[in-house]
Design a protein around this motif. Sequence first.
Motif, short mmCIF file in Angstrom:
data_model
loop_
_atom_site.label_atom_id
_atom_site.label_comp_id
_atom_site.label_asym_id
_atom_site.label_seq_id
_atom_site.Cartn_x
_atom_site.Cartn_y
_atom_site.Cartn_z
N ASP A 1 -4.05 0.54 -3.45
CA ASP A 1 -5.59 0.14 -3.15
C ASP A 1 -6.03 1.51 -2.14
O ASP A 1 -5.81 1.18 -1.00
CB ASP A 1 -5.72 -1.20 -2.70
CG ASP A 1 -7.00 -1.65 -2.68
OD1 ASP A 1 -7.99 -0.79 -2.57
OD2 ASP A 1 -7.12 -2.87 -2.70
N ARG A 2 -6.88 2.20 -2.70
CA ARG A 2 -7.68 3.28 -1.75
C ARG A 2 -8.44 2.84 -0.88
O ARG A 2 -8.65 3.27 0.15
CB ARG A 2 -8.15 4.31 -2.70
CG ARG A 2 -7.11 5.13 -3.61
CD ARG A 2 -7.48 6.14 -4.21
NE ARG A 2 -6.62 6.69 -5.29
CZ ARG A 2 -5.63 7.45 -4.80
NH1 ARG A 2 -5.60 7.88 -3.67
NH2 ARG A 2 -4.76 8.21 -5.75
N GLU A 3 -9.02 1.55 -1.13
CA GLU A 3 -10.28 0.95 -0.17
C GLU A 3 -9.48 0.57 1.21
O GLU A 3 -10.12 0.73 1.99
CB GLU A 3 -10.80 -0.14 -0.83
CG GLU A 3 -11.73 0.01 -1.99
CD GLU A 3 -12.41 -1.00 -2.67
OE1 GLU A 3 -12.09 -2.06 -2.30
OE2 GLU A 3 -13.11 -1.03 -3.76
N ILE A 4 -8.21 0.02 1.00
CA ILE A 4 -7.67 -0.31 2.37
C ILE A 4 -6.48 0.68 2.54
O ILE A 4 -6.02 0.33 3.64
CB ILE A 4 -7.20 -1.86 2.09
CG1 ILE A 4 -6.27 -1.76 1.21
CG2 ILE A 4 -8.29 -2.75 2.06
CD1 ILE A 4 -5.65 -3.50 1.00
N GLY A 5 -6.15 1.47 1.80
CA GLY A 5 -5.00 2.39 2.06
C GLY A 5 -3.52 1.92 2.09
O GLY A 5 -2.54 2.24 2.70
N ASN A 6 -3.40 0.37 1.37
CA ASN A 6 -2.37 -0.01 1.20
C ASN A 6 -1.65 -0.05 -0.20
O ASN A 6 -2.41 -0.30 -1.34
CB ASN A 6 -2.22 -1.43 1.70
CG ASN A 6 -1.75 -1.75 3.05
OD1 ASN A 6 -0.84 -0.84 3.23
ND2 ASN A 6 -2.04 -2.65 3.75
N PHE A 7 -0.25 0.01 -0.41
CA PHE A 7 0.44 -0.43 -1.73
C PHE A 7 0.55 -1.88 -1.93
O PHE A 7 0.91 -2.63 -0.74
CB PHE A 7 1.76 -0.02 -1.74
CG PHE A 7 1.74 1.87 -2.10
CD1 PHE A 7 1.40 2.06 -3.39
CD2 PHE A 7 1.81 2.75 -1.08
CE1 PHE A 7 1.56 3.36 -3.80
CE2 PHE A 7 1.79 3.84 -1.58
CZ PHE A 7 1.53 4.25 -2.84
N ILE A 8 -0.10 -2.47 -3.02
CA ILE A 8 -0.19 -3.96 -3.14
C ILE A 8 0.79 -4.21 -4.36
O ILE A 8 0.81 -3.45 -5.35
CB ILE A 8 -1.63 -4.26 -3.31
CG1 ILE A 8 -2.38 -3.93 -2.44
CG2 ILE A 8 -1.55 -5.82 -3.81
CD1 ILE A 8 -2.11 -4.68 -1.06
N LEU A 9 1.61 -5.22 -4.11
CA LEU A 9 2.53 -5.43 -5.39
C LEU A 9 1.80 -6.09 -6.55
O LEU A 9 1.11 -7.18 -6.62
CB LEU A 9 3.26 -6.80 -4.64
CG LEU A 9 4.52 -7.30 -5.79
CD1 LEU A 9 5.35 -6.12 -6.28
CD2 LEU A 9 5.24 -8.63 -5.33
N THR A 10 1.72 -5.30 -7.61
CA THR A 10 1.02 -5.59 -8.77
C THR A 10 2.05 -5.87 -10.13
O THR A 10 1.49 -6.47 -10.97
CB THR A 10 -0.04 -4.64 -9.22
OG1 THR A 10 0.43 -3.04 -9.21
CG2 THR A 10 -0.97 -4.43 -8.31
N HIS A 11 3.18 -5.46 -9.78
CA HIS A 11 4.11 -5.56 -11.04
C HIS A 11 5.50 -5.92 -10.40
O HIS A 11 6.51 -5.30 -10.49
CB HIS A 11 4.45 -4.32 -11.75
CG HIS A 11 3.14 -3.73 -12.35
ND1 HIS A 11 2.13 -3.41 -11.75
CD2 HIS A 11 3.03 -3.26 -13.62
CE1 HIS A 11 1.12 -2.95 -12.65
NE2 HIS A 11 1.58 -2.88 -13.78
N PRO A 12 5.88 -7.21 -10.13
CA PRO A 12 6.89 -7.92 -9.67
C PRO A 12 7.84 -8.26 -10.74
O PRO A 12 7.55 -8.38 -11.74
CB PRO A 12 6.57 -9.34 -8.97
CG PRO A 12 5.01 -9.65 -9.75
CD PRO A 12 4.38 -8.29 -10.27
N SER A 13 9.03 -7.91 -10.30
CA SER A 13 10.29 -8.04 -11.17
C SER A 13 9.95 -7.28 -12.53
O SER A 13 9.94 -8.22 -13.75
CB SER A 13 10.49 -9.50 -11.42
OG SER A 13 10.70 -10.28 -10.02
N MET A 14 9.82 -6.32 -12.69
CA MET A 14 9.59 -5.57 -13.95
C MET A 14 10.88 -5.53 -14.99
O MET A 14 11.88 -5.41 -14.22
CB MET A 14 9.43 -4.13 -13.69
CG MET A 14 8.11 -3.88 -12.74
SD MET A 14 7.75 -2.01 -12.43
CE MET A 14 6.87 -1.52 -14.20
N THR A 15 10.63 -5.94 -16.08
CA THR A 15 11.69 -6.18 -17.32
C THR A 15 11.64 -5.31 -18.37
O THR A 15 10.39 -5.37 -18.83
CB THR A 15 11.87 -7.72 -17.35
OG1 THR A 15 11.93 -8.49 -16.21
CG2 THR A 15 12.85 -8.15 -18.26
#
Length: 359
Positions: free
Chosen positions: A183-197
Amino acid sequence: MHLGRTTLSKFLIQQLAGIAGASDLGALLVDVAAAVKAISAMTAKGALGGYLGALAETNVQGEVQKKLDVLANDVLIRSCEWGGLVAGMASEELEAPYAIPAEFKRGNFLLVFDPLDGSSNTDVNVSVGTIFSVLRHDKTTPPDTADYLQPGRAQVAAGYAIYGPATMLVLSVGKGTHGFTLDREIGNFILTHPSMTIPEDSSEFAINASNARFWEPPIHRYVSECQSGRAGERGRDFNMRWVASMVAEVHRILVRGGVYMYPRDSKDPARAGRLRLMYEANPIALLIEQAGGAITTGRQRMLDVVPESLHQRVPVILGSRNEVVRIERYHAESDAGTDKPYSSPLFNERSLYRPEALA
Protein backbone atom coordinates in the motif's frame (compact mmCIF):
# COMPACT_ATOMS: atom_id res chain seq x y z
CA MET A 1 -9.50 3.09 6.34
CA HIS A 2 -6.27 1.29 7.18
CA LEU A 3 -7.28 0.20 10.68
CA GLY A 4 -7.79 -3.51 11.30
CA ARG A 5 -5.74 -4.66 8.33
CA THR A 6 -2.88 -7.08 8.99
CA THR A 7 0.51 -5.55 8.23
CA LEU A 8 3.61 -7.62 7.48
CA SER A 9 5.10 -6.84 10.90
CA LYS A 10 1.95 -7.89 12.76
CA PHE A 11 1.71 -11.05 10.66
CA LEU A 12 5.31 -12.03 11.39
CA ILE A 13 4.82 -11.60 15.14
CA GLN A 14 1.91 -14.03 14.95
CA GLN A 15 3.49 -16.52 12.54
CA LEU A 16 6.91 -16.73 14.19
CA ALA A 17 5.65 -17.42 17.70
CA GLY A 18 7.48 -20.46 19.04
CA ILE A 19 10.15 -20.49 16.32
CA ALA A 20 13.78 -20.31 17.48
CA GLY A 21 15.27 -16.89 16.83
CA ALA A 22 11.82 -15.49 15.98
CA SER A 23 12.68 -11.88 16.80
CA ASP A 24 15.80 -11.82 14.60
CA LEU A 25 14.12 -13.73 11.78
CA GLY A 26 11.18 -11.33 11.80
CA ALA A 27 13.52 -8.33 11.79
CA LEU A 28 15.47 -9.79 8.85
CA LEU A 29 12.30 -10.31 6.81
CA VAL A 30 11.29 -6.71 7.55
CA ASP A 31 14.72 -5.59 6.26
CA VAL A 32 14.16 -7.62 3.09
CA ALA A 33 10.75 -6.00 2.71
CA ALA A 34 12.36 -2.57 3.01
CA ALA A 35 14.76 -3.49 0.20
CA VAL A 36 11.82 -4.69 -1.89
CA LYS A 37 10.13 -1.29 -1.51
CA ALA A 38 13.26 0.44 -2.79
CA ILE A 39 13.61 -1.95 -5.75
CA SER A 40 9.92 -1.51 -6.50
CA ALA A 41 10.39 2.24 -6.69
CA MET A 42 13.28 1.84 -9.13
CA THR A 43 11.41 -0.57 -11.41
CA ALA A 44 8.38 1.73 -11.39
CA LYS A 45 10.53 4.71 -12.44
CA GLY A 46 12.11 2.75 -15.29
CA ALA A 47 13.45 5.03 -18.00
CA LEU A 48 12.43 8.12 -16.01
CA GLY A 49 15.05 7.24 -13.41
CA GLY A 50 17.66 6.11 -15.91
CA TYR A 51 17.44 2.55 -14.60
CA LEU A 52 16.91 0.67 -17.86
CA GLY A 53 19.47 -0.81 -20.22
CA ALA A 54 22.41 -3.18 -20.03
CA LEU A 55 25.94 -2.80 -18.68
CA ALA A 56 29.15 -3.85 -20.39
CA GLU A 57 29.82 -6.42 -17.66
CA THR A 58 28.57 -9.99 -17.32
CA ASN A 59 27.79 -11.74 -14.05
CA VAL A 60 29.24 -15.00 -12.74
CA GLN A 61 26.69 -16.87 -14.89
CA GLY A 62 28.15 -15.29 -18.02
CA GLU A 63 24.95 -13.30 -18.55
CA VAL A 64 24.86 -9.64 -19.54
CA GLN A 65 23.91 -7.59 -16.49
CA LYS A 66 21.14 -5.04 -16.57
CA LYS A 67 21.51 -1.81 -14.61
CA LEU A 68 18.69 -2.92 -12.35
CA ASP A 69 20.45 -6.24 -11.62
CA VAL A 70 23.35 -4.40 -10.03
CA LEU A 71 21.22 -1.76 -8.31
CA ALA A 72 18.85 -4.34 -6.81
CA ASN A 73 21.81 -6.41 -5.63
CA ASP A 74 23.33 -3.38 -3.88
CA VAL A 75 20.02 -2.44 -2.27
CA LEU A 76 19.57 -5.89 -0.72
CA ILE A 77 23.12 -6.00 0.60
CA ARG A 78 22.99 -2.50 2.08
CA SER A 79 19.59 -3.15 3.66
CA CYS A 80 20.62 -6.36 5.40
CA GLU A 81 24.35 -6.19 6.17
CA TRP A 82 24.33 -3.81 9.12
CA GLY A 83 21.62 -5.08 11.49
CA GLY A 84 23.46 -7.95 13.15
CA LEU A 85 20.95 -10.43 11.74
CA VAL A 86 22.91 -12.22 9.00
CA ALA A 87 26.24 -14.02 9.13
CA GLY A 88 26.65 -13.71 5.37
CA MET A 89 24.82 -13.35 2.08
CA ALA A 90 24.99 -15.01 -1.34
CA SER A 91 23.66 -13.49 -4.54
CA GLU A 92 23.17 -14.78 -8.05
CA GLU A 93 25.12 -11.72 -9.19
CA LEU A 94 28.22 -12.48 -7.07
CA GLU A 95 30.72 -15.27 -7.68
CA ALA A 96 31.42 -15.86 -3.96
CA PRO A 97 29.39 -15.24 -0.79
CA TYR A 98 29.33 -11.70 0.52
CA ALA A 99 31.20 -11.35 3.83
CA ILE A 100 29.68 -9.05 6.43
CA PRO A 101 32.06 -6.09 7.02
CA ALA A 102 34.04 -6.27 10.26
CA GLU A 103 32.35 -3.17 11.71
CA PHE A 104 28.97 -4.91 11.72
CA LYS A 105 27.85 -7.63 14.11
CA ARG A 106 27.16 -11.03 12.56
CA GLY A 107 23.86 -12.81 13.15
CA ASN A 108 22.65 -16.41 12.93
CA PHE A 109 21.10 -16.44 9.46
CA LEU A 110 22.29 -16.67 5.88
CA LEU A 111 20.42 -14.71 3.22
CA VAL A 112 20.47 -16.07 -0.34
CA PHE A 113 18.84 -14.12 -3.16
CA ASP A 114 18.27 -13.45 -6.83
CA PRO A 115 17.99 -9.65 -6.73
CA LEU A 116 16.07 -9.25 -9.98
CA ASP A 117 14.60 -12.37 -11.56
CA GLY A 118 13.51 -11.92 -15.18
CA SER A 119 15.61 -8.78 -15.61
CA SER A 120 15.77 -9.32 -19.39
CA ASN A 121 12.12 -8.18 -19.33
CA THR A 122 12.74 -4.81 -17.68
CA ASP A 123 13.19 -2.99 -20.98
CA VAL A 124 9.80 -4.21 -22.24
CA ASN A 125 7.88 -3.45 -19.02
CA VAL A 126 7.00 -7.03 -18.12
CA SER A 127 6.69 -8.10 -14.47
CA VAL A 128 9.99 -9.00 -12.79
CA GLY A 129 10.78 -9.95 -9.21
CA THR A 130 13.14 -10.65 -6.33
CA ILE A 131 13.55 -14.15 -4.85
CA PHE A 132 15.09 -14.84 -1.43
CA SER A 133 15.82 -17.65 0.98
CA VAL A 134 16.85 -17.70 4.65
CA LEU A 135 19.02 -20.46 6.17
CA ARG A 136 20.36 -20.88 9.69
CA HIS A 137 24.02 -20.41 10.62
CA ASP A 138 24.50 -21.24 14.28
CA LYS A 139 28.31 -21.34 14.19
CA THR A 140 30.45 -18.69 15.85
CA THR A 141 32.84 -18.62 12.90
CA PRO A 142 32.13 -16.68 9.70
CA PRO A 143 30.40 -18.81 7.05
CA ASP A 144 32.27 -20.28 4.13
CA THR A 145 30.74 -21.54 0.89
CA ALA A 146 30.05 -25.00 2.34
CA ASP A 147 27.79 -23.49 5.02
CA TYR A 148 25.41 -22.26 2.31
CA LEU A 149 25.09 -25.67 0.67
CA GLN A 150 22.05 -26.79 2.63
CA PRO A 151 19.12 -28.66 1.04
CA GLY A 152 15.96 -26.66 0.49
CA ARG A 153 14.15 -28.42 3.33
CA ALA A 154 16.54 -26.60 5.75
CA GLN A 155 15.14 -23.18 4.83
CA VAL A 156 13.51 -21.30 7.69
CA ALA A 157 11.88 -18.75 5.39
CA ALA A 158 11.62 -17.96 1.70
CA GLY A 159 9.73 -15.64 -0.55
CA TYR A 160 9.59 -13.46 -3.60
CA ALA A 161 8.49 -9.98 -4.56
CA ILE A 162 6.74 -9.34 -7.86
CA TYR A 163 6.89 -5.88 -9.42
CA GLY A 164 3.79 -5.68 -11.58
CA PRO A 165 0.68 -3.49 -11.67
CA ALA A 166 0.90 -3.85 -7.90
CA THR A 167 3.99 -4.81 -5.88
CA MET A 168 3.41 -7.97 -3.90
CA LEU A 169 5.52 -9.87 -1.39
CA VAL A 170 4.78 -13.61 -1.10
CA LEU A 171 6.48 -15.53 1.69
CA SER A 172 6.47 -18.58 3.91
CA VAL A 173 8.03 -19.38 7.26
CA GLY A 174 6.87 -22.99 7.03
CA LYS A 175 3.27 -22.23 8.03
CA GLY A 176 1.57 -21.79 4.68
CA THR A 177 2.21 -19.37 1.83
CA HIS A 178 0.87 -15.84 2.19
CA GLY A 179 0.72 -12.79 -0.08
CA PHE A 180 1.04 -9.11 0.85
CA THR A 181 0.33 -6.09 -1.34
CA LEU A 182 2.29 -2.87 -0.96
CA ASP A 183 0.00 0.00 0.00
CA ARG A 184 1.99 2.96 -1.27
CA GLU A 185 -0.17 5.47 0.62
CA ILE A 186 1.06 4.20 3.98
CA GLY A 187 4.26 2.43 2.85
CA ASN A 188 3.23 -0.91 4.36
CA PHE A 189 2.78 -4.42 3.06
CA ILE A 190 -0.79 -5.54 3.85
CA LEU A 191 -1.92 -9.17 3.98
CA THR A 192 -4.23 -9.60 0.97
CA HIS A 193 -3.75 -13.26 0.00
CA PRO A 194 -3.69 -15.39 3.17
CA SER A 195 -3.07 -19.13 2.92
CA MET A 196 -2.62 -19.30 -0.84
CA THR A 197 -3.57 -22.71 -2.23
CA ILE A 198 -2.71 -24.22 -5.61
CA PRO A 199 -5.53 -26.31 -7.14
CA GLU A 200 -4.53 -29.98 -7.49
CA ASP A 201 -5.63 -30.10 -11.13
CA SER A 202 -5.15 -27.61 -13.94
CA SER A 203 -5.52 -27.14 -17.68
CA GLU A 204 -2.72 -24.61 -18.09
CA PHE A 205 0.99 -25.18 -18.62
CA ALA A 206 4.01 -22.96 -19.21
CA ILE A 207 7.10 -24.00 -21.16
CA ASN A 208 9.52 -22.47 -23.65
CA ALA A 209 8.40 -24.30 -26.78
CA SER A 210 11.38 -23.01 -28.78
CA ASN A 211 13.47 -25.66 -26.97
CA ALA A 212 11.20 -28.53 -28.00
CA ARG A 213 13.86 -30.17 -30.17
CA PHE A 214 16.06 -30.52 -27.08
CA TRP A 215 13.46 -31.97 -24.66
CA GLU A 216 13.59 -35.45 -23.16
CA PRO A 217 10.85 -37.95 -24.18
CA PRO A 218 8.73 -37.54 -20.99
CA ILE A 219 8.38 -33.79 -21.61
CA HIS A 220 7.52 -34.38 -25.26
CA ARG A 221 4.91 -36.91 -24.13
CA TYR A 222 3.28 -34.56 -21.61
CA VAL A 223 3.22 -31.50 -23.88
CA SER A 224 1.93 -33.56 -26.82
CA GLU A 225 -0.96 -34.84 -24.68
CA CYS A 226 -1.81 -31.28 -23.62
CA GLN A 227 -1.72 -30.06 -27.19
CA SER A 228 -4.05 -32.87 -28.28
CA GLY A 229 -6.73 -31.37 -26.02
CA ARG A 230 -10.14 -32.91 -25.60
CA ALA A 231 -9.58 -35.17 -28.62
CA GLY A 232 -6.55 -36.76 -26.96
CA GLU A 233 -5.79 -38.88 -23.92
CA ARG A 234 -6.37 -36.06 -21.41
CA GLY A 235 -9.90 -35.40 -22.66
CA ARG A 236 -9.78 -31.65 -22.11
CA ASP A 237 -8.23 -28.58 -23.70
CA PHE A 238 -5.11 -26.94 -22.25
CA ASN A 239 -3.78 -23.41 -22.56
CA MET A 240 -0.05 -22.66 -22.85
CA ARG A 241 1.68 -19.68 -21.26
CA TRP A 242 5.27 -18.38 -21.26
CA VAL A 243 6.42 -15.09 -19.72
CA ALA A 244 10.18 -15.79 -19.38
CA SER A 245 10.07 -14.46 -15.81
CA MET A 246 9.96 -17.22 -13.18
CA VAL A 247 8.37 -14.99 -10.55
CA ALA A 248 5.53 -14.05 -12.91
CA GLU A 249 4.95 -17.70 -13.85
CA VAL A 250 4.96 -18.86 -10.22
CA HIS A 251 2.67 -16.07 -9.09
CA ARG A 252 0.08 -17.00 -11.71
CA ILE A 253 0.22 -20.63 -10.56
CA LEU A 254 -0.16 -19.68 -6.89
CA VAL A 255 -3.23 -17.62 -7.75
CA ARG A 256 -5.02 -19.95 -10.19
CA GLY A 257 -3.02 -23.15 -10.67
CA GLY A 258 -1.06 -24.55 -13.58
CA VAL A 259 2.30 -26.13 -14.34
CA TYR A 260 5.63 -24.44 -15.04
CA MET A 261 8.39 -26.44 -16.71
CA TYR A 262 12.02 -25.57 -17.31
CA PRO A 263 13.13 -29.19 -17.75
CA ARG A 264 16.43 -30.88 -18.40
CA ASP A 265 17.30 -30.79 -22.09
CA SER A 266 20.18 -31.49 -24.45
CA LYS A 267 20.75 -27.90 -25.59
CA ASP A 268 23.81 -27.61 -23.34
CA PRO A 269 24.85 -31.12 -22.15
CA ALA A 270 27.21 -29.59 -19.57
CA ARG A 271 24.25 -28.20 -17.62
CA ALA A 272 21.66 -30.39 -15.92
CA GLY A 273 19.16 -27.55 -16.03
CA ARG A 274 18.79 -23.81 -16.45
CA LEU A 275 17.52 -22.45 -13.11
CA ARG A 276 19.67 -21.90 -10.04
CA LEU A 277 19.01 -24.28 -7.18
CA MET A 278 19.97 -21.94 -4.35
CA TYR A 279 18.60 -18.64 -5.66
CA GLU A 280 15.47 -19.71 -7.53
CA ALA A 281 14.40 -23.35 -7.23
CA ASN A 282 14.77 -23.83 -3.45
CA PRO A 283 12.96 -20.70 -2.24
CA ILE A 284 10.17 -21.20 -4.78
CA ALA A 285 9.96 -24.87 -3.74
CA LEU A 286 9.15 -23.94 -0.14
CA LEU A 287 6.38 -21.60 -1.28
CA ILE A 288 4.92 -24.13 -3.72
CA GLU A 289 4.85 -27.02 -1.23
CA GLN A 290 3.44 -24.84 1.54
CA ALA A 291 0.62 -23.91 -0.88
CA GLY A 292 -0.21 -27.56 -1.54
CA GLY A 293 1.61 -27.83 -4.86
CA ALA A 294 4.55 -29.98 -5.90
CA ILE A 295 7.98 -29.23 -7.34
CA THR A 296 10.53 -31.67 -8.74
CA THR A 297 13.56 -31.96 -10.97
CA GLY A 298 11.56 -34.60 -12.82
CA ARG A 299 13.35 -37.30 -10.89
CA GLN A 300 13.65 -35.94 -7.34
CA ARG A 301 11.72 -33.72 -4.93
CA MET A 302 13.36 -30.31 -5.15
CA LEU A 303 13.65 -29.72 -1.40
CA ASP A 304 15.65 -32.96 -1.04
CA VAL A 305 18.36 -31.99 -3.55
CA VAL A 306 21.69 -31.52 -1.75
CA PRO A 307 23.54 -28.57 -3.33
CA GLU A 308 26.99 -29.29 -4.71
CA SER A 309 27.94 -25.71 -5.57
CA LEU A 310 26.69 -22.20 -4.92
CA HIS A 311 25.58 -21.57 -8.51
CA GLN A 312 24.34 -25.08 -9.31
CA ARG A 313 21.58 -25.33 -11.91
CA VAL A 314 18.71 -27.80 -11.91
CA PRO A 315 15.68 -28.75 -14.02
CA VAL A 316 12.43 -27.41 -12.53
CA ILE A 317 8.86 -28.68 -12.86
CA LEU A 318 6.32 -27.16 -10.46
CA GLY A 319 2.66 -26.38 -9.89
CA SER A 320 -0.61 -28.25 -9.51
CA ARG A 321 0.16 -31.48 -7.67
CA ASN A 322 -1.62 -33.99 -9.90
CA GLU A 323 0.00 -32.61 -13.04
CA VAL A 324 3.49 -32.61 -11.50
CA VAL A 325 3.01 -36.18 -10.24
CA ARG A 326 2.00 -37.22 -13.77
CA ILE A 327 5.13 -35.62 -15.29
CA GLU A 328 7.31 -37.26 -12.65
CA ARG A 329 5.73 -40.62 -13.51
CA TYR A 330 6.49 -40.07 -17.17
CA HIS A 331 10.15 -39.53 -16.26
CA ALA A 332 10.21 -42.74 -14.20
CA GLU A 333 8.59 -44.73 -17.02
CA SER A 334 11.00 -43.28 -19.56
CA ASP A 335 14.01 -44.14 -17.41
CA ALA A 336 12.67 -47.68 -16.94
CA GLY A 337 11.92 -48.10 -20.63
CA THR A 338 8.23 -48.72 -19.98
CA ASP A 339 6.85 -45.49 -21.42
CA LYS A 340 4.88 -45.10 -24.60
CA PRO A 341 7.05 -44.46 -27.67
CA TYR A 342 6.94 -40.78 -28.51
CA SER A 343 6.00 -39.81 -32.04
CA SER A 344 5.01 -36.52 -33.61
CA PRO A 345 3.37 -35.93 -36.98
CA LEU A 346 5.74 -32.99 -37.37
CA PHE A 347 8.65 -35.38 -37.75
CA ASN A 348 7.03 -38.27 -39.62
CA GLU A 349 7.88 -38.98 -43.25
CA ARG A 350 5.57 -37.05 -45.53
CA SER A 351 3.96 -38.96 -48.38
CA LEU A 352 5.69 -36.90 -51.05
CA TYR A 353 9.07 -38.21 -49.90
CA ARG A 354 8.26 -41.81 -49.05
CA PRO A 355 10.10 -44.27 -51.33
CA GLU A 356 6.84 -45.76 -52.60
CA ALA A 357 5.61 -42.30 -53.55
CA LEU A 358 8.70 -41.77 -55.68
CA ALA A 359 8.48 -45.13 -57.49
